[in-house]
Design a protein around this motif. Sequence first.
Motif, mmCIF file in Angstrom:
data_model
loop_
_atom_site.group_PDB
_atom_site.id
_atom_site.type_symbol
_atom_site.label_atom_id
_atom_site.label_comp_id
_atom_site.label_asym_id
_atom_site.label_seq_id
_atom_site.Cartn_x
_atom_site.Cartn_y
_atom_site.Cartn_z
ATOM 1 N N CYS A 317 8.300 -3.013 2.871
ATOM 2 C CA CYS A 317 7.497 -1.825 2.579
ATOM 3 C C CYS A 317 7.879 -1.228 1.217
ATOM 4 O O CYS A 317 8.967 -1.464 0.689
ATOM 5 C CB CYS A 317 7.661 -0.767 3.674
ATOM 6 S SG CYS A 317 9.295 0.003 3.711
ATOM 7 N N ALA A 362 0.023 3.259 -2.731
ATOM 8 C CA ALA A 362 -0.931 2.783 -1.721
ATOM 9 C C ALA A 362 -2.217 2.271 -2.368
ATOM 10 O O ALA A 362 -2.821 1.299 -1.892
ATOM 11 C CB ALA A 362 -1.241 3.900 -0.727
ATOM 12 N N GLU A 371 -1.558 -5.841 2.968
ATOM 13 C CA GLU A 371 -0.728 -5.786 4.170
ATOM 14 C C GLU A 371 0.546 -4.951 3.970
ATOM 15 O O GLU A 371 1.219 -4.613 4.942
ATOM 16 C CB GLU A 371 -0.344 -7.203 4.607
ATOM 17 C CG GLU A 371 -1.511 -8.048 5.097
ATOM 18 C CD GLU A 371 -2.215 -7.396 6.285
ATOM 19 O OE1 GLU A 371 -1.523 -7.018 7.245
ATOM 20 O OE2 GLU A 371 -3.442 -7.260 6.239
ATOM 21 N N LYS A 372 0.873 -4.626 2.738
ATOM 22 C CA LYS A 372 2.119 -3.917 2.461
ATOM 23 C C LYS A 372 1.976 -2.441 2.818
ATOM 24 O O LYS A 372 1.021 -1.779 2.418
ATOM 25 C CB LYS A 372 2.518 -4.068 0.985
ATOM 26 C CG LYS A 372 3.942 -3.622 0.687
ATOM 27 C CD LYS A 372 4.288 -3.867 -0.761
ATOM 28 C CE LYS A 372 4.350 -5.339 -1.104
ATOM 29 N NZ LYS A 372 5.483 -6.015 -0.423
ATOM 30 N N ARG A 373 2.936 -1.911 3.549
ATOM 31 C CA ARG A 373 2.913 -0.513 3.956
ATOM 32 C C ARG A 373 3.674 0.355 2.966
ATOM 33 O O ARG A 373 4.653 -0.068 2.353
ATOM 34 C CB ARG A 373 3.537 -0.332 5.348
ATOM 35 C CG ARG A 373 2.795 -1.024 6.465
ATOM 36 C CD ARG A 373 1.346 -0.560 6.593
ATOM 37 N NE ARG A 373 1.231 0.860 6.813
ATOM 38 C CZ ARG A 373 1.248 1.451 8.019
ATOM 39 N NH1 ARG A 373 1.413 0.724 9.104
ATOM 40 N NH2 ARG A 373 1.101 2.755 8.139
ATOM 41 N N ILE A 375 5.842 3.770 2.941
ATOM 42 C CA ILE A 375 6.564 4.714 3.791
ATOM 43 C C ILE A 375 7.126 5.810 2.896
ATOM 44 O O ILE A 375 7.884 5.525 1.968
ATOM 45 C CB ILE A 375 7.719 4.037 4.562
ATOM 46 C CG1 ILE A 375 7.262 2.714 5.206
ATOM 47 C CG2 ILE A 375 8.321 4.990 5.583
ATOM 48 C CD1 ILE A 375 6.294 2.861 6.336
ATOM 49 N N PRO A 399 -3.382 4.206 4.509
ATOM 50 C CA PRO A 399 -2.513 4.160 5.702
ATOM 51 C C PRO A 399 -1.036 4.401 5.364
ATOM 52 O O PRO A 399 -0.161 3.575 5.663
ATOM 53 C CB PRO A 399 -2.756 2.756 6.248
ATOM 54 C CG PRO A 399 -3.095 1.947 5.043
ATOM 55 C CD PRO A 399 -3.846 2.861 4.113
ATOM 56 N N VAL A 471 3.602 2.397 12.605
ATOM 57 C CA VAL A 471 3.724 1.126 11.888
ATOM 58 C C VAL A 471 2.669 0.140 12.392
ATOM 59 O O VAL A 471 2.110 -0.650 11.609
ATOM 60 C CB VAL A 471 5.148 0.550 12.059
ATOM 61 C CG1 VAL A 471 5.218 -0.884 11.535
ATOM 62 C CG2 VAL A 471 6.167 1.421 11.321
ATOM 63 N N LYS A 474 -2.428 0.168 11.169
ATOM 64 C CA LYS A 474 -2.495 -0.106 9.735
ATOM 65 C C LYS A 474 -3.756 0.459 9.077
ATOM 66 O O LYS A 474 -4.048 0.148 7.921
ATOM 67 C CB LYS A 474 -2.412 -1.610 9.488
ATOM 68 C CG LYS A 474 -1.103 -2.227 9.987
ATOM 69 C CD LYS A 474 -1.051 -3.716 9.738
ATOM 70 C CE LYS A 474 0.272 -4.298 10.253
ATOM 71 N NZ LYS A 474 0.351 -5.762 10.028
#
Length: 503
Positions: A317, A362, A371-373, A375, A399, A471, A474
């Motif tokens: 992440c 983001a 697909e990478k979050r 945080i 997200p 988590v 998404k």
Amino acid sequence: RPGVCLVVSGPGFLHALGGMANATVNCWPLIVIGGSSDRNQETMGAFQEFPQVEAGRLYNKLSVRPSSLEVIPAVIEKAVRTSIYGRPGSCYIDIPGDFVNLQVNKSSVKYMECCLPPPVSMAECSAVSEAASIIVHSKQPLLIIGKGAAYSHAENNIRKLVDLCGLPFLPTPMAKGVVPDNHPNCVAAARSMALQHADVIILLGARLNWILHFGLPPRFRQDVKVIQIDICAEELGNNVRPAAILLGDINAVTKQLLEEFSKRPLKYPSNSEWWKRLREKIMDNEKRSKGLALQKSLPMNYYTVFHHIRELIPKDCILVSEGANTMDIGRTMLPNYHPRQRLDAGTFGTMGVGLAFAIAAAMVAKDQTPEKRVICVEGDSAFGFSGMEVETICRYNLPILIIVVNNNGIYTGLDADAWKEMLKFGDPATCVPPVSLLPNSHYEEIMSAFGGKGYFVKTPEELQNALKASVTDKQTPSLINVMIDPQSERKKQEFPWLTRSNL
């Protein structure tokens, strides 16, 4: 390439000055284009009139107003080039209001091609040889990796250098992940000891500023030998006279060092007394942190919260961290495994940037790595600076997972009972400590108000459930408001976090 920011005149420009300064101090390329009042109304008290070009010079590598429409492409080219050549930084371009409706003959416009990529400079061969000799003869070496190394994409060569030579390394905050934090040679958990006792320090794109305590005693040895590798000549020798200076691109110079060590191999012994002392300190500090993390008492402490966050967030992440204790403890408890995936208050110590960093990250991830979050771990005070950016997050359906570590204050706060007792003494404006915030504030409801998901948690089980749900989802922004002990603090430190003058 630089980021670009458009701002309006006067107050809009003034609000952007902090961002320009932040970019320049952190060595990030940025171009700010600002509107300004019409030229023929200057000194007349025009709407939002302000000396923007003059003010911008304090915070930018270049601050300029095009003299005519015809030269705008040339000015843009120079701003782009200036922002990325040498040490990166911010540039400001001022566009007067009367330019907007002006017309010129297209043939008179001075069109320009985009500048070439920044030239890659290399250190003098004699300096590389001298530096290698100093490293070979060191007894207690330490490699410090700065965010300049992350910017130059030097991770592959630096990892080769660490593995080839067996050197202990310490990343600065935004250089975490250039070499993964779980690499066996990472001594971040013994930071103070490593800095204090190293006899040779190799600075890879790191500056001896307040973050590294200026390289001075008592945080460093009086006789420490510093090998300084930097792209900026003016940085070389700041605060400590270096034993060797290598002026050049971090990636290119690291490659030069690798070539030098291929001629005279170095493998620092893993069974040395230096490594033994470092590992003992690492084990001791990790044991203390683990003891705090596994405490069962309520309210939770910082270490318990970060323990569960670390266990449940994706390893790849993008991590944004902002706050006081939240950022400081989070830096040690939340590892990074990949380069350029941590953003925090940075060299300028800027608060209020966390949510904006998360939004920018983001947006990039949305285009390049869906697909990478992202945080974003915020202290409650830090979240308060820019909490309404939650609306922006929800408007663009990003997200992002925001985690607010809420201790009801700045560093420390008051619980609800203590707050009520305090109010008995009179007006909170005069009786309540200015670092105390309203107890049990429901920040998660801001996220819910704009259509995201909000969670209010008080126990480890509630935190685990909220993290798993956030988590897994998404598609939807979420905010977890984690209540901790208002008196929770960092474990006892050998030195204060900020080195102050003896005057």
